[in-house]
Write a protein that holds these residues in place. Structure first.
Motif, PDB file in Angstrom:
ATOM      1  N   LEU A  75      25.137 -32.956  29.895  1.00 43.67           N
ATOM      2  CA  LEU A  75      23.765 -33.215  30.318  1.00 43.67           C
ATOM      3  C   LEU A  75      22.924 -33.636  29.123  1.00 43.67           C
ATOM      4  N   PRO A  76      21.802 -34.365  29.388  1.00 43.64           N
ATOM      5  CA  PRO A  76      20.906 -34.713  28.275  1.00 43.64           C
ATOM      6  C   PRO A  76      20.311 -33.448  27.658  1.00 43.64           C
ATOM      7  N   ASN A  77      20.145 -33.469  26.351  1.00 41.55           N
ATOM      8  CA  ASN A  77      19.568 -32.317  25.664  1.00 41.55           C
ATOM      9  C   ASN A  77      18.048 -32.378  25.723  1.00 41.55           C
ATOM     10  N   SER A  78      17.433 -31.299  26.198  1.00 44.90           N
ATOM     11  CA  SER A  78      15.978 -31.222  26.265  1.00 44.90           C
ATOM     12  C   SER A  78      15.451 -30.541  25.005  1.00 44.90           C
ATOM     13  N   PRO A  79      14.318 -31.060  24.465  1.00 44.24           N
ATOM     14  CA  PRO A  79      13.756 -30.421  23.267  1.00 44.24           C
ATOM     15  C   PRO A  79      13.129 -29.078  23.624  1.00 44.24           C
ATOM     16  N   PRO A  80      12.815 -28.256  22.613  1.00 42.73           N
ATOM     17  CA  PRO A  80      12.137 -26.984  22.878  1.00 42.73           C
ATOM     18  C   PRO A  80      10.794 -27.200  23.562  1.00 42.73           C
ATOM     19  N   VAL A  81      10.340 -26.158  24.258  1.00 48.45           N
ATOM     20  CA  VAL A  81       9.062 -26.203  24.959  1.00 48.45           C
ATOM     21  C   VAL A  81       8.168 -25.094  24.408  1.00 48.45           C
ATOM     22  N   TRP A  82       6.980 -25.483  23.951  1.00 48.14           N
ATOM     23  CA  TRP A  82       6.048 -24.516  23.375  1.00 48.14           C
ATOM     24  C   TRP A  82       5.248 -23.820  24.451  1.00 48.14           C
ATOM     25  N   ASP A 111      17.514 -25.473  27.718  1.00 49.97           N
ATOM     26  CA  ASP A 111      18.978 -25.565  27.740  1.00 49.97           C
ATOM     27  C   ASP A 111      19.546 -24.297  27.118  1.00 49.97           C
ATOM     28  N   ALA A 112      20.176 -23.475  27.943  1.00 47.11           N
ATOM     29  CA  ALA A 112      20.673 -22.191  27.449  1.00 47.11           C
ATOM     30  C   ALA A 112      21.728 -22.359  26.370  1.00 47.11           C
ATOM     31  N   PRO A 172       5.740  -7.988  26.287  1.00 47.61           N
ATOM     32  CA  PRO A 172       5.990  -8.163  27.725  1.00 47.61           C
ATOM     33  C   PRO A 172       5.659  -9.551  28.225  1.00 47.61           C
ATOM     34  N   MET A 173       4.911 -10.340  27.419  1.00 51.37           N
ATOM     35  CA  MET A 173       4.548 -11.681  27.874  1.00 51.37           C
ATOM     36  C   MET A 173       5.660 -12.701  27.618  1.00 51.37           C
ATOM     37  N   ILE A 174       6.681 -12.336  26.840  1.00 56.84           N
ATOM     38  CA  ILE A 174       7.741 -13.285  26.515  1.00 56.84           C
ATOM     39  C   ILE A 174       8.636 -13.486  27.729  1.00 56.84           C
ATOM     40  N   LEU A 175       8.861 -14.744  28.094  1.00 56.50           N
ATOM     41  CA  LEU A 175       9.705 -15.065  29.229  1.00 56.50           C
ATOM     42  C   LEU A 175      11.168 -15.045  28.827  1.00 56.50           C
ATOM     43  N   ALA A 176      12.048 -15.167  29.846  1.00 53.82           N
ATOM     44  CA  ALA A 176      13.484 -15.018  29.596  1.00 53.82           C
ATOM     45  C   ALA A 176      14.015 -16.081  28.648  1.00 53.82           C
ATOM     46  N   ASN A 177      13.478 -17.320  28.742  1.00 50.36           N
ATOM     47  CA  ASN A 177      13.997 -18.387  27.897  1.00 50.36           C
ATOM     48  C   ASN A 177      13.153 -18.610  26.653  1.00 50.36           C
ATOM     49  N   GLU A 178      12.271 -17.661  26.335  1.00 51.15           N
ATOM     50  CA  GLU A 178      11.402 -17.784  25.180  1.00 51.15           C
ATOM     51  C   GLU A 178      11.829 -16.818  24.070  1.00 51.15           C
ATOM     52  N   ARG A 179      11.388 -17.174  22.880  1.00 47.66           N
ATOM     53  CA  ARG A 179      11.532 -16.271  21.747  1.00 47.66           C
ATOM     54  C   ARG A 179      10.202 -16.274  20.997  1.00 47.66           C
ATOM     55  N   MET A 180       9.935 -15.184  20.299  1.00 47.41           N
ATOM     56  CA  MET A 180       8.698 -15.097  19.526  1.00 47.41           C
ATOM     57  C   MET A 180       9.034 -15.077  18.041  1.00 47.41           C
ATOM     58  N   TYR A 181       8.272 -15.848  17.292  1.00 44.57           N
ATOM     59  CA  TYR A 181       8.444 -15.944  15.848  1.00 44.57           C
ATOM     60  C   TYR A 181       7.120 -15.604  15.172  1.00 44.57           C
ATOM     61  N   ALA A 182       7.175 -15.100  13.950  1.00 48.13           N
ATOM     62  CA  ALA A 182       5.961 -14.714  13.244  1.00 48.13           C
ATOM     63  C   ALA A 182       5.976 -15.260  11.825  1.00 48.13           C
ATOM     64  N   TRP A 183       4.757 -15.575  11.354  1.00 37.60           N
ATOM     65  CA  TRP A 183       4.561 -15.965   9.957  1.00 37.60           C
ATOM     66  C   TRP A 183       3.248 -15.348   9.474  1.00 37.60           C
ATOM     67  N   ILE A 184       3.334 -14.521   8.447  1.00 40.63           N
ATOM     68  CA  ILE A 184       2.131 -13.948   7.846  1.00 40.63           C
ATOM     69  C   ILE A 184       1.796 -14.793   6.621  1.00 40.63           C
ATOM     70  N   TYR A 185       0.689 -15.543   6.741  1.00 36.61           N
ATOM     71  CA  TYR A 185       0.193 -16.360   5.619  1.00 36.61           C
ATOM     72  C   TYR A 185      -0.612 -15.400   4.751  1.00 36.61           C
ATOM     73  N   LYS A 186       0.066 -14.842   3.704  1.00 35.93           N
ATOM     74  CA  LYS A 186      -0.489 -13.667   3.061  1.00 35.93           C
ATOM     75  C   LYS A 186      -1.519 -13.972   1.972  1.00 35.93           C
ATOM     76  N   VAL A 231      13.066 -26.248  16.330  1.00 35.37           N
ATOM     77  CA  VAL A 231      14.255 -27.098  16.268  1.00 35.37           C
ATOM     78  C   VAL A 231      15.391 -26.377  16.988  1.00 35.37           C
ATOM     79  N   ASP A 232      16.022 -27.059  17.964  1.00 36.46           N
ATOM     80  CA  ASP A 232      17.139 -26.405  18.654  1.00 36.46           C
ATOM     81  C   ASP A 232      18.448 -26.659  17.910  1.00 36.46           C
ATOM     82  N   SER A 233      19.542 -26.101  18.423  1.00 38.69           N
ATOM     83  CA  SER A 233      20.818 -26.145  17.713  1.00 38.69           C
ATOM     84  C   SER A 233      21.391 -27.544  17.581  1.00 38.69           C
ATOM     85  N   LEU A 234      20.861 -28.504  18.358  1.00 38.78           N
ATOM     86  CA  LEU A 234      21.323 -29.891  18.236  1.00 38.78           C
ATOM     87  C   LEU A 234      20.331 -30.753  17.475  1.00 38.78           C
ATOM     88  N   GLY A 235      19.263 -30.154  16.959  1.00 41.34           N
ATOM     89  CA  GLY A 235      18.317 -30.896  16.140  1.00 41.34           C
ATOM     90  C   GLY A 235      17.122 -31.446  16.880  1.00 41.34           C
TER      91      GLY A 235
END
Length: 777
Positions: free
Chosen positions: A406-413, A446-447, A475-489, A503-507
């Protein structure tokens, strides 16, 4: 027959038997002969490979010369027999007190095993026994394949002595025909129960039993001839042998004689011929029954055939093959590399090759397990994958599966926000020195191609790459989502436009909407050294020198980089580690024994230090720090009472883990000097195994304080009035409905009147509290 001159003069050398290192006859071709003349008339040692001994042994090469005049004794193991001074010698023995043995050890160094042989010799009598009995009249020839167990060859090889006994033993001349038997064993072929392999040893032993109570005769052997007759025999396969399918058939022959060619036949069809040893050949045959034999051609023109052996080869069972991965119907994204694991086995042989195909086209071969093939599809749609397994008999089995590309779909924000507890926002204004927490929620439809990295940018500058999700609980994170953090200190003063790129595993990439952070300096101070400044640093774990904090110190050999500086922060996936340092310094060669101290220097210029009254240090230390201005110690935090570069921090790690600037009290501005100044800092680690260290700093200078304005309050004629001198310019009247909590000061809607050197406002009575202040911008 040899020299028959009789000279009955006894010359005897008595030697005790001795044990010696084994030597053997190097037998490479027939015949092997031995006439013992090499011992000479006075020799006391046997020829190489020959031994004498008593009882069950034959482990000595020491003999005594004997012309028949020496009777057997218990100390003599064997005799060098012959006429006195004569060159015709024989090897003899005479038991006394124990049996006697003469032995030759023949090592088979020819091209073929020894299965049959002939051996003949002459028997001689050199002294009679004193009575007629059975033991004294017979020497028996024996053989052994291991040097331990001996078996008689048979009567044809025994020496039966002549019946010329005397009342007492008397000398004889063994060279006389009347005292000898020639050609014992001639014409007789002996077949061993098991072949002597190439490199193996055949032991031939002449054995004379002791006559207890009597004087035994002295008997000798001469003119020994050992031969292997011309012959050809199949060593492999054996008759009736059953061979598994796929197992190579080994045909080999044991051949003796002057051969010119050896040929192998299967069902009367020649399959191989060779003129040189080893005479062997290996071939693969299909299942069935076969007749195998060998033919040897001799230089003499003779032709000999081996016996014919019947063999059976089991029918071949084809190999079994299947896909271990992927599975039939599995879905992949275009650009994804498919790992194909093939399971192949053969029950009656070996898998010699596995071939991999994609959409009917051959891709690769693999001849050894594990059978793994990597394939990257070039288009979407159904893809047929095939594997062919071939065994060592040539049988091939195929299997195939179909996967979908199948065609690779980019990440969704979902969002990229600034987190200002307890709220999320896309814009924020903070004072300099405040850390800013950014959260990114993003998923991939794309799982099979999950998010591989999230890159955080300040404008076009990459600030942080979090390679995997920190997987924060929300609790707001959906099944296909992940949360990332950056502390600009430690953002510097100014406007920062921040974005995140997933960036997904295929770029495939997707960029978030931007957020804006505005960082402001405190207008009451002059920033002599800002955060994020360039620094020289020393991270070698040694003493930088006594005057390293002085302006005159030469730091040109030090490394350099922008603050913040350190290591370890941003290396993990937990929230507390998501604040990377800008410049990575070294902790040394051993992560379990990190350097205790690190040193930093930054020069700055002040034209007129007299305009400043106080200095303030804002230090970002993890875990402890000491600050010097022009060589003077002006501030410490978490440092021991005294220290060198070998000391660790006084207490534990900073609770804020290097994300909060610590502020000093007022420091005298007299530490400044006109012109160039040097700010020097040493940061000390908590302990040798601590995971991180952080450093940044700000040096603020405070000018003399302007007089504070005073608001006059009056109540007359039912009116409230506020007034202040018009000498206080640049101030704004602000008001708030409350002082508790966080007052909301806003410019007042009342318009001041200017008269008589005062600004005056009248406050109407509105039945509510109102609070006022004068504020400069």
């Amino acid at each position: 027959m040899k020299n028959k001159t009789i000279l009955l003069v006894a010359v005897c050398h008595l030697w005790a038997a001795s044990v010696m290192a084994q030597t053997v006859i190097n037998f490479t071709a027939s015949p092997y002969t031995e006439n013992f003349d090499s011992m000479g008339p006075d020799g006391t040692t046997t020829p190489a490979g020959w031994y004498v001994g008593s009882g069950s042994l034959a482990n000595s090469n020491i003999v005594a010369t004997n012309s028949g005049t020496i009777a057997p004794t218990g100390t003599i193991m064997g005799f060098n027999c012959g006429e006195f001074g004569g060159l015709d010698r024989a090897l003899g023995l005479g038991p006394t007190g124990a049996d006697r043995n003469m032995e030759v050890r023949i090592q088979n160094n020819a091209a073929s095993p020894i299965k049959s042989f002939t051996v003949q010799y002459d028997g001689e009598m050199w002294r009679t026994a004193n009575q007629n009995n059975t033991n004294r009249t017979t020497i028996r020839l024996r053989y052994s394949l291991d040097g331990a167990t001996y078996t008689d060859l048979g009567a044809a090889w025994n020496f039966i002595t002549l019946t010329n006994m005397q009342v007492s033993s008397v000398p004889l001349n063994g060279n006389e025909i009347t005292n000898r038997v020639e050609g014992i064993g001639a014409g007789q072929l002996f077949t061993l129960p098991a072949a002597v392999p190439v490199g193996g040893i055949l032991y031939l032993r002449w054995y004379d039993a002791n006559d207890s109570g009597f004087t035994d005769p002295v008997i000798a052997i001469d003119n020994v001839v050992f031969s292997i007759p011309d012959s050809v025999a199949l060593a492999s396969p054996t008759n009736g042998q059953a061979i598994a399918s796929g197992t190579p058939l080994l045909i080999s022959a044991a051949v003796w004689g002057n051969v010119t060619n050896v040929a192998f036949f299967v069902d009367d069809t020649p399959v191989h011929a060779t003129a040189t040893p080893p005479y062997s050949y290996s071939t693969l045959l299909p299942g069935g029954s076969y007749q195998v034999y060998a033919r040897a051609d001799y230089a003499s023109g003779a032709v000999l055939y081996s016996s014919t052996n019947s063999i059976t080869i089991a029918p071949n069972v084809p190999p079994v093959v299947a896909f271990g991965s992927p599975t039939n119907g599995q879905i992949f994204m275009l650009g994804q590399v498919i790992t194909n694991t093939i399971l192949a086995s053969d029950s009656d042989g070996l898998v010699t090759n596995v071939a991999f195909y994609a959409d009917g086209g051959w891709q690769a071969n693999d001849n050894a397990s594990p059978y793994v093939f990597l394939y990257q599809p070039s288009q979407t749609g159904a893809l047929v994958l095939r594997a062919d397994a071939t065994d060592n008999s040539g049988a091939t089995t195929s299997t195939n599966i179909t996967v979908n590309i199948l065609p690779n779909s980019p990440p969704v924000w979902t969002n990229f926000v600034i987190f200002e507890a307890p709220n999320e926002t896309n814009s924020l204004t903070v004072p300099v020195g405040r850390a800013v927490t950014n959260w990114a929620r993003v998923g991939d439809p794309d799982a099979s191609t999950p998010i591989a990295a999230v890159l955080f940018y300040n404008g076009a500058t990459l600030m942080f790459s979090n390679p995997v999700s920190a997987n924060f609980t929300n609790p707001m994170i959906l099944a296909n989502e992940r949360m990332y953090a950056w502390i600009y200190k430690s953002p510097v003063a100014g406007v920062h436009t921040l974005t995140a790129v997933a960036v997904d595993s295929l770029g495939a990439r997707a960029t978030s909407a931007p957020v804006v952070v505005t960082v402001t300096n405190n207008p009451a101070y002059t920033y002599l050294v800002t955060n994020g400044a360039p620094w020289r640093y020393f991270d070698l774990g040694t003493d930088p020198g006594a005057n390293w904090m002085a302006l005159s110190y030469d730091d040109s050999s030090w490394s350099n980089g922008l603050a913040s500086l350190g290591y370890g922060d941003g290396a993990g996936t937990s929230y507390g580690e998501a604040h990377p340092t800008r410049t990575i310094i070294s902790y040394g060669p051993n992560a379990s024994s990190k350097y205790p101290a690190y040193f930093f220097r930054h020069p700055f210029y002040v034209s007129d230090p007299s305009v400043f009254t106080n200095l303030v240090v804002r230090l970002l230390p993890d875990d402890a720090g000491a600050v010097y201005l022009n060589g003077n110690l002006i501030y410490t935090n978490n440092m021991p009472a005294t220290w060198t570069y070998t000391n660790f921090a006084a207490g534990g790690a900073q609770s804020q883990d290097g994300t909060v600037f610590l502020t000093s009290g007022n420091i005298s501005a007299t530490n400044l000097q006109a012109g160039w100044n040097i700010l020097a800092v040493e940061i000390h680690q908590q302990n040798a195994t601590s995971s991180d260290i952080t450093f940044d700093i700000m040096l603020l200078a405070q000018p003399p304080q302007a007089p504070q304005p005073v608001i006059n309050f009056a109540f007359a004629d039912g009116l409230f009035t506020l007034s202040w001198p018009d000498t206080y310019t640049g101030f704004t009247l602000k008001e708030s409905a409350a002082l508790g909590g966080a007052p909301n000061w806003a410019p007042s809607t009342l318009t001041p009147a200017h008269a008589g050197g005062l600004f005056t406002v009248t406050v109407p009575l509105a039945g509510q509290k109102r609070f006022f202040q004068l504020s400069s911008p």
